[in-house]
Motif scaffolding. Sequence first.
Motif, PDB file in Angstrom:
ATOM      1  N   GLU A 136      19.507  87.366  17.832  1.00 27.45           N
ATOM      2  CA  GLU A 136      20.122  86.514  17.348  1.00 27.45           C
ATOM      3  C   GLU A 136      20.347  85.155  17.286  1.00 27.45           C
ATOM      4  O   GLU A 136      20.422  83.861  16.362  1.00 27.45           O
ATOM      5  CB  GLU A 136      21.742  87.304  17.159  1.00 27.45           C
ATOM      6  CG  GLU A 136      21.479  88.793  16.889  1.00 27.45           C
ATOM      7  CD  GLU A 136      21.616  89.563  18.013  1.00 27.45           C
ATOM      8  OE1 GLU A 136      20.557  88.955  19.164  1.00 27.45           O
ATOM      9  OE2 GLU A 136      21.833  91.019  18.159  1.00 27.45           O
ATOM     10  N   ALA A 137      19.760  84.863  18.342  1.00 25.49           N
ATOM     11  CA  ALA A 137      20.166  83.155  18.416  1.00 25.49           C
ATOM     12  C   ALA A 137      18.720  82.841  18.352  1.00 25.49           C
ATOM     13  O   ALA A 137      18.280  81.643  17.872  1.00 25.49           O
ATOM     14  CB  ALA A 137      20.169  83.585  20.123  1.00 25.49           C
ATOM     15  N   SER A 138      17.578  83.261  18.027  1.00 25.53           N
ATOM     16  CA  SER A 138      16.285  82.831  17.736  1.00 25.53           C
ATOM     17  C   SER A 138      16.685  82.428  16.355  1.00 25.53           C
ATOM     18  O   SER A 138      16.181  81.766  15.368  1.00 25.53           O
ATOM     19  CB  SER A 138      14.654  83.635  17.729  1.00 25.53           C
ATOM     20  OG  SER A 138      14.739  84.244  19.455  1.00 25.53           O
ATOM     21  N   TYR A 139      17.412  83.684  15.338  1.00 19.95           N
ATOM     22  CA  TYR A 139      17.197  83.654  13.909  1.00 19.95           C
ATOM     23  C   TYR A 139      18.023  82.883  13.579  1.00 19.95           C
ATOM     24  O   TYR A 139      18.233  81.834  12.943  1.00 19.95           O
ATOM     25  CB  TYR A 139      18.054  84.633  13.494  1.00 19.95           C
ATOM     26  CG  TYR A 139      18.338  85.227  12.416  1.00 19.95           C
ATOM     27  CD1 TYR A 139      17.219  84.805  11.403  1.00 19.95           C
ATOM     28  CD2 TYR A 139      19.436  84.567  11.762  1.00 19.95           C
ATOM     29  CE1 TYR A 139      17.381  85.348  10.013  1.00 19.95           C
ATOM     30  CE2 TYR A 139      19.675  84.375  10.426  1.00 19.95           C
ATOM     31  CZ  TYR A 139      18.839  85.021   9.615  1.00 19.95           C
ATOM     32  OH  TYR A 139      18.823  85.446   7.897  1.00 19.95           O
ATOM     33  N   ALA A 140      19.570  82.233  14.788  1.00 24.69           N
ATOM     34  CA  ALA A 140      20.499  81.125  14.035  1.00 24.69           C
ATOM     35  C   ALA A 140      19.598  79.614  14.884  1.00 24.69           C
ATOM     36  O   ALA A 140      20.078  78.781  13.913  1.00 24.69           O
ATOM     37  CB  ALA A 140      21.707  81.231  15.148  1.00 24.69           C
ATOM     38  N   GLU A 141      18.631  79.425  15.676  1.00 23.86           N
ATOM     39  CA  GLU A 141      17.903  78.215  15.758  1.00 23.86           C
ATOM     40  C   GLU A 141      16.895  78.328  14.688  1.00 23.86           C
ATOM     41  O   GLU A 141      16.987  77.132  14.373  1.00 23.86           O
ATOM     42  CB  GLU A 141      16.854  78.752  17.181  1.00 23.86           C
ATOM     43  CG  GLU A 141      16.383  77.192  17.601  1.00 23.86           C
ATOM     44  CD  GLU A 141      15.461  77.264  18.559  1.00 23.86           C
ATOM     45  OE1 GLU A 141      14.781  77.129  19.173  1.00 23.86           O
ATOM     46  OE2 GLU A 141      16.022  78.895  19.286  1.00 23.86           O
ATOM     47  N   TYR A 142      16.396  78.779  13.987  1.00 23.92           N
ATOM     48  CA  TYR A 142      15.667  79.050  12.740  1.00 23.92           C
ATOM     49  C   TYR A 142      16.016  78.748  11.573  1.00 23.92           C
ATOM     50  O   TYR A 142      15.782  77.893  10.729  1.00 23.92           O
ATOM     51  CB  TYR A 142      14.296  80.132  12.261  1.00 23.92           C
ATOM     52  CG  TYR A 142      13.401  80.243  11.852  1.00 23.92           C
ATOM     53  CD1 TYR A 142      12.889  79.107  11.241  1.00 23.92           C
ATOM     54  CD2 TYR A 142      13.492  81.755  10.574  1.00 23.92           C
ATOM     55  CE1 TYR A 142      12.354  78.779  10.469  1.00 23.92           C
ATOM     56  CE2 TYR A 142      12.254  81.110   9.222  1.00 23.92           C
ATOM     57  CZ  TYR A 142      11.970  80.153   9.433  1.00 23.92           C
ATOM     58  OH  TYR A 142      10.795  79.670   8.321  1.00 23.92           O
ATOM     59  N   GLU A 143      17.276  78.727  11.720  1.00 17.93           N
ATOM     60  CA  GLU A 143      18.317  78.577  10.258  1.00 17.93           C
ATOM     61  C   GLU A 143      18.508  77.112  10.232  1.00 17.93           C
ATOM     62  O   GLU A 143      18.781  76.554   9.760  1.00 17.93           O
ATOM     63  CB  GLU A 143      20.099  79.482  10.275  1.00 17.93           C
ATOM     64  CG  GLU A 143      19.344  81.247   9.807  1.00 17.93           C
ATOM     65  CD  GLU A 143      20.879  81.301   9.873  1.00 17.93           C
ATOM     66  OE1 GLU A 143      20.934  82.513   8.443  1.00 17.93           O
ATOM     67  OE2 GLU A 143      21.871  81.616  10.305  1.00 17.93           O
ATOM     68  N   GLU A 144      18.863  76.801  11.519  1.00 17.85           N
ATOM     69  CA  GLU A 144      19.672  75.456  12.129  1.00 17.85           C
ATOM     70  C   GLU A 144      18.015  74.006  12.125  1.00 17.85           C
ATOM     71  O   GLU A 144      18.309  73.473  11.443  1.00 17.85           O
ATOM     72  CB  GLU A 144      19.852  74.808  13.480  1.00 17.85           C
ATOM     73  CG  GLU A 144      20.395  73.616  13.488  1.00 17.85           C
ATOM     74  CD  GLU A 144      21.293  73.809  14.954  1.00 17.85           C
ATOM     75  OE1 GLU A 144      21.089  72.487  15.659  1.00 17.85           O
ATOM     76  OE2 GLU A 144      20.800  74.819  16.013  1.00 17.85           O
ATOM     77  N   ASP A 176      17.981  88.792  22.030  1.00 22.94           N
ATOM     78  CA  ASP A 176      18.598  87.460  21.992  1.00 22.94           C
ATOM     79  C   ASP A 176      17.829  87.084  20.484  1.00 22.94           C
ATOM     80  O   ASP A 176      17.586  85.971  20.421  1.00 22.94           O
ATOM     81  CB  ASP A 176      18.104  86.789  22.794  1.00 22.94           C
ATOM     82  CG  ASP A 176      19.505  86.687  23.755  1.00 22.94           C
ATOM     83  OD1 ASP A 176      20.366  87.303  24.693  1.00 22.94           O
ATOM     84  OD2 ASP A 176      18.870  86.081  25.081  1.00 22.94           O
ATOM     85  N   TYR A 196      13.040  90.923   9.594  1.00 21.49           N
ATOM     86  CA  TYR A 196      14.055  90.795  11.243  1.00 21.49           C
ATOM     87  C   TYR A 196      15.455  91.696  10.939  1.00 21.49           C
ATOM     88  O   TYR A 196      15.359  91.820  12.441  1.00 21.49           O
ATOM     89  CB  TYR A 196      15.153  89.568  10.311  1.00 21.49           C
ATOM     90  CG  TYR A 196      16.217  89.204  11.442  1.00 21.49           C
ATOM     91  CD1 TYR A 196      15.867  88.952  13.026  1.00 21.49           C
ATOM     92  CD2 TYR A 196      17.260  89.238  11.255  1.00 21.49           C
ATOM     93  CE1 TYR A 196      16.930  88.883  13.749  1.00 21.49           C
ATOM     94  CE2 TYR A 196      18.438  88.979  11.956  1.00 21.49           C
ATOM     95  CZ  TYR A 196      18.704  88.922  13.242  1.00 21.49           C
ATOM     96  OH  TYR A 196      19.662  88.564  14.829  1.00 21.49           O
TER      97      TYR A 196
END
Length: 940
Positions: A246-254, A244, A268
């Motif tokens: 990808e989910a951590s990367y999306a959370e960081y972007e947000e 997961d 990454y």
Amino acid sequence: AHGGGRRAELHKMAAAAGAEAAAEEEKRLSEGDPESGGDSDDEGDSDSSGDGEDEEKENEAEIQRLEEQLSINAFDYNCHLDLIKLLRQEGELVKLRRARQKMSELFPLTEEIWLDWLKDEIKMASESCEREKVYELFERAVKDYICPEIWLEYAQYSIGGIGQEGGIEKVRSIFERALTAVGLHVTKGTALWEAYREFENAILETAQPAPGSVPSPEQQQVLCSQLEKIHTLFRRQLGIPLLDMEASYAEYEEWSEEPIPEATIKNYKKALQQLEKCKPYEEALLGAETPKLAEYQAYIDFEMKAGDPARIQLIYERALAENCLVPDLWARYNQYLDRQLKVKELVLSAHDRAVRNCPWTVGLWIRYLLAMERHRVDHSIISEMFEKALNAGFIQATDYVEIWQAYLDYLRRRVDFTQDSSKELEELRSAFARAVEYLKQEVEERFSESGDPSCTIMQNWARVEARLCNNMQKARELWDNIMTKGNAKYANMWLEYYNLERAHGDTQHCRKALHRAVQCTSDYPEHVCEVLLTLERIEGTLEDWDAAVQKTENRLARVNEQRAKAAEKEAALAKQEEEKAEQRKQARAEKKASKKAKKGRIGDKRKADDEDEGEWGQEEELPRKRHRGEGDGVLPEEDMEVETGLFGRSAPAKPDGPANPKEKASTSRKDIPKVFHDSSKDKVTVFVSNLAYTMAEPEAKLRELFGSCGEVAEIRPVFSNKGTFRGYCYVQFKEEESALQALGLDRTAVEGRPMFVSPCVDKNKNPDFKVFRYSTTLEKHKLFISGLPFSCTKEELEEVCKAHGNVKDIRLVTNRAGKPKGLAYVEYENEAQASQAVLKMDGLTVKDHVIKVMISNPPLRKLPEAGRASTFPAPRQVYGARGKGRTQLCMMPRALQRQSNPMAKAENGMVQNSPATSSEPPAEPKKMSNADFAKMLLKK
């Protein structure tokens, strides 16, 4: 910030406590607790209280029994588990804590045991001093195995102490240690990273200024520092291959108000590529069944090629958490740590856990002693560890010799031999003496052997005294003791002593030793005589040379005389065996002739009857008789081509059938035409043998039995000429998978006999083909039990064995008729349970029979000796479809057909008469007269 964090934590704890209280209240209501308003009558209350008292008494008695059993054998792992379970059930907190403490001192505890223990202690810990004890317990727990759940529980528990001085830094320290230990865990590491970030986010929330207020420079600095901590956590996590991602990367972007740095994106993407390489191994682990040893080994090999020490260590730890009783896995892990990482705390911890998990493996103890010496551990600790090794319960006498030798080597390396005397030297000599006595008393009493027949420990002691201490007198005393222990007949022992004397002694003692060797040696006296003559040739006088020559000549003369007598005795025995074999052969021939004559009379009578009835219109092809030895397994090629019996004889039915139903069935079987064996269908066919001859309807019986394996195409039982069942048949399936599954029915009891199921293989084309489903090598998790009463059943034996571990399988050994032989094989889950069962069950009385229990290690089968004739029957000559006719007589007397060179053997084990196999030319046959031939023909 501290106060805000504490308030948030208190709110969380209050919410959790409220939820737990609600759950307990709901449980009490559902169970009808009187205090919660449940309805129950007085009679029901009295019955339940009476049952509760009885159960309580039974539990107390069981607790007492388990405690007594542990006082006898503290290494009973299952007994510890049962005691802890009962004490936890009864709420005996003090005894429970003591029981867990004792078990943790002997064994590394599993994740489940630690979590239960920690949760119980956390409930009772209210004051700060009690919290410190819980912290100590957590520190012990994380040292046993690498468990992400325990680290996560540790970190979350530490948040409860955030209000104390230095609380935040302590929590961060625990989180950092947890990430170091399990942060690289592909499937479970993400939870730790997220928990750490949530903690830092909570700290960030408390550092925020009040709405509408302007932060001071100090507050602004604190905010920036806290934001940077969270940024750093995100970047560190995104550089590690975790599920997961990808989910951590999306959370960081947000979350981030700034663009993600290029370096972070690059790391990454690199981690994603590495994750793709790891996914096949993780998926294999996810789909495999416990213990997943092969899958873990493949994963370890992959990480070893990558070469990242942290990842290699983690995958080893993951494998050991599920395979903690595999000594080879511990050995490979410890070897990697010893040779690559070389970190003292890490290395010694791994070695300690290895010997606590597999105490019966001497190799792990030896590596532990070497590692402690390598890292300069105090001598008293090493000696204490050696004493623990002696009490570990090794399963072989030689294991004790190895551990003693390793410890003596360590003590020898401590001695400074430049000094004439020292404390270390006296300790070494004392240890040598104790080792010899220990092997003689303790080990020999337990195993009926010392494990050191060549006295290697005493030999090493003698070498130390001679070479390092210049004490040749002590070395001679030791060697004199060695020779009195049955070693004087071996030439290599005398030559070992001679070489030591030659290097550190004098010529006089060398000569004396060789003279004694010439007199005592029985295996290679020529070698010893040659060494003595060489010594005298170089250093001896004429008198010494004459004495040596006379000594050696006399000795070799006696040896040759003894060898000649032994050869004569062996020849006489061989002649007796040959005469007995000839007598047995003649007896069989006479018996066969009498049966043949009797059969001939019956055949003549039947022939006359047949001629009278006139029902046979043409000569019938008689099936060839199958000789003894060809029915074990699949039929030979000529028998497979045309199967006799039920499918092998064709004749018109007689109008008047027999009154006896059995005779009627036999007559009907003779009416079925021939069926030829199709060798192309061998892959879908199994050969079934050792069936009862009295089986009434074998086809129906076997179709029902093998129907569970798949669709049965055809069943071909084999019958004799008289129509009686011969005990074997062929079962042909539609699919090959069904035939393979049918092999699992091998040794199934059918009408009181074990049914043998084997692949359909032509033994003439594959003479070496054998089917044996059981291992013939050492199996440390399996026991061999002998001396059982014949009436002992599998269930009764399992009842005896399961008290010492989890029994996976029990096999009672029977003969071909299905009758027990008093032997059994018992398979446990692991080596520890098997070794424990050996100690407890050996010498046990079962139904007035004293049984013997040992680790399963079948002896190798002895091959036929080179000089003896093979006992296998000669292959039959292949004749036509009609077999060998009665008129094809051999006019050569059997005496002339005997082999002239009985010592030679061909590859198939039969005696050959080839000049190439003999060192002497063949003797010319003696010319014989007609009278001599007549005597041979008329002889008996």
